[in-house]
Design a protein around this motif. Structure first.
Motif, PDB file in Angstrom:
ATOM      1  N   ALA A 107      47.505  46.536  48.417  1.00 22.51           N
ATOM      2  CA  ALA A 107      47.558  45.143  48.900  1.00 22.51           C
ATOM      3  C   ALA A 107      48.933  44.506  48.614  1.00 22.51           C
ATOM      4  O   ALA A 107      49.557  44.586  47.655  1.00 22.51           O
ATOM      5  N   TRP A 151      45.689  39.238  52.506  1.00 24.02           N
ATOM      6  CA  TRP A 151      44.666  38.452  52.483  1.00 24.02           C
ATOM      7  C   TRP A 151      44.528  37.321  53.779  1.00 24.02           C
ATOM      8  O   TRP A 151      43.451  37.573  54.237  1.00 24.02           O
ATOM      9  N   MET A 196      43.351  46.195  50.032  1.00 25.67           N
ATOM     10  CA  MET A 196      42.378  45.052  50.636  1.00 25.67           C
ATOM     11  C   MET A 196      41.208  45.931  51.385  1.00 25.67           C
ATOM     12  O   MET A 196      41.133  47.002  51.541  1.00 25.67           O
TER      13      MET A 196
END
Length: 277
Positions: free
Chosen positions: A44, A49, A168
């Motif tokens: 990630a 996000w 993620m």
């Protein structure tokens, strides 16, 4: 799984542009009849996000960071149990916590010291359930999802150092608290076989403390907190809930004392970490 239907859509067919990744349908009892989550093949990045939250929201998908931990166990190896998971809305948070408290604290062995320390004002073995902590008197400084995105960014930037990496994931869930139930997460199996009961508590924490589930591992969870307790009295009250929710957080982590935990891990803290042995 007795939950509201919210199947994970085919990313390509839905027009959702995602990095390379995998759809997970592996459970403890064999392949599930539909994918339970999608997660990326690569690590990630700090901006992932908020970007994935915005992209997935229209499809009923919520982001969460998943970690392989020290044993390099990613979601297909998590022994997911969706068939054994009920619906979080069918449970009352206080009733769930009071039951855990009765099982773990009221029946604790004084001689072995099992249970939180009875020093100071902390509840000790045999003490009665103190009830839910109040909503903090302070106002939230930021939107709860902004706080979650900030924590996710910090974790993503340093995940290799202390989480064994983070990737993620997107989960079909209507609220962050329901993410563990939506995938049939079995991380707390040593404490609770039906994770939806813990999700009922997470829903209550969403409402009272602006909490969001940010990280899941094989048996670990990190929650962001947009409105943490600002006084030691509020922190101590909430620490009792944390102990009922995840006794290993105190029983197996120094300083093994509920008062000290309240001061160091709850008071003004915008992240809570849980681990079930």
């Amino acid at each position: 799984m007795a939950t509201l239907p919210n199947p994970l859509p085919d990313p390509a067919a839905s027009g959702l542009v995602l990095p390379p990744g995998s759809l997970v349908d592996a459970t403890l009892d064999g392949p599930w009849h539909e994918p339970l989550l999608w997660y990326a093949d690569g690590p990630a990045a700090p901006r992932d996000w908020p970007d994935l939250r915005a992209a997935g929201r229209r499809l009923g998908l919520l982001p969460v960071l998943v970690t392989g931990g020290s044993r390099d166990q990613w979601p297909e190896d998590w022994d997911l149990c969706p068939d054994d998971t009920s619906y979080p809305g069918d449970h009352d948070a206080e009733e769930v916590l009071a039951e855990y408290w009765a099982d773990h604290v009221d029946h604790a062995d004084d001689e072995t010291g099992d249970g939180p320390s009875a020093d100071g004002d902390a509840p000790g073995p045999g003490s009665s359930w103190p009830g839910l902590a109040p909503v903090p008197a302070r106002e939230a400084a930021e939107d709860a999802d902004t706080v979650a995105a900030g924590l996710a960014g910090v974790i993503a930037a340093d995940a290799d150092e202390w989480l064994g990496g983070a990737r993620m994931a997107l989960v079909p869930a209507r609220r962050s608290a329901d993410i563990p139930a939506a995938i049939g997460w079995s991380g707390p199996m040593t404490h609770e076989n039906d994770v939806a009961r813990l999700c009922a508590v997470l829903r209550s924490w969403e409402d009272r403390f602006d909490a969001r589930v940010v990280v899941l591992g094989f048996d670990t969870m990190i929650v962001s907190v947009g409105r943490p307790p600002a006084t030691i009295e509020e922190a101590r009250a909430l620490a009792a809930e944390h102990y009922a929710f995840c006794p290993d957080t105190i029983d197996q982590s120094p300083p093994y004392d509920l008062d000290a935990y309240a001061e160091k891990a709850v008071l003004n803290q915008e992240a809570w970490s849980f681990w079930w042995d």
